[in-house]
Enzyme design. Sequence first.
Site, short mmCIF file in Angstrom:
data_model
loop_
_atom_site.label_atom_id
_atom_site.label_comp_id
_atom_site.label_asym_id
_atom_site.label_seq_id
_atom_site.Cartn_x
_atom_site.Cartn_y
_atom_site.Cartn_z
N ASP A 1 13.29 16.51 21.34
CA ASP A 1 11.81 16.17 21.00
C ASP A 1 10.83 16.22 21.35
O ASP A 1 11.08 15.58 23.12
CB ASP A 1 11.84 15.74 19.18
N HIS B 1 37.39 7.29 22.58
CA HIS B 1 38.12 7.01 21.11
C HIS B 1 37.91 7.82 19.97
O HIS B 1 38.73 8.42 18.30
CB HIS B 1 38.02 5.74 20.73
#
Length: 149
Positions: free
Chosen positions: A12, A102
């Site tokens: 943004d 992971h």
Amino acid sequence: MTANKRIVLSSDHSAIQLRQDIAVHIATLGWEVVDIGPTTPESTHYPKHGKAAARLVASGDCRLGIILCGTGQGIMMAANKVKGIRCGVCSDTFSARMIRQHNDANMLSLGVRVIGDGLALDIVDAFLTADFEGGRHATRVDMIEPLEG
Ligand code: RB5
């Protein structure tokens, strides 16, 4: 250059400078950067930028994405609404490495008001140089997408 070295960046209004610094940094690492802005400082709304970046990753056009807002939280929430996106906010290098190893994260979110520029680049490096370990982690990651409504 193949799609697996394409990475989308967005943010943004709060994080334009850091996003552009990250773009320069990762281009030197051999990534093809797709920076979808914004480039002007007017206040804007992080959900639309998170969604636009996430769609480029979900479609396969870009392998990974990095998004930024003030905290990294809002834009992460928006990106994770796009099917197939696994995006985490990281303020440390350990987490950035682990969400690749992971969780097979395909997007990283950063908070420009939370971390400094130097740490941000280290976090980006940790994210980009780690690989998914598969195995038992793949079993768990495969359980995430079916949760999407
Ligand atoms: C914008 O002021 C700010 O709310 C936004 O950048 C972000 O921190 C939201 O999660």
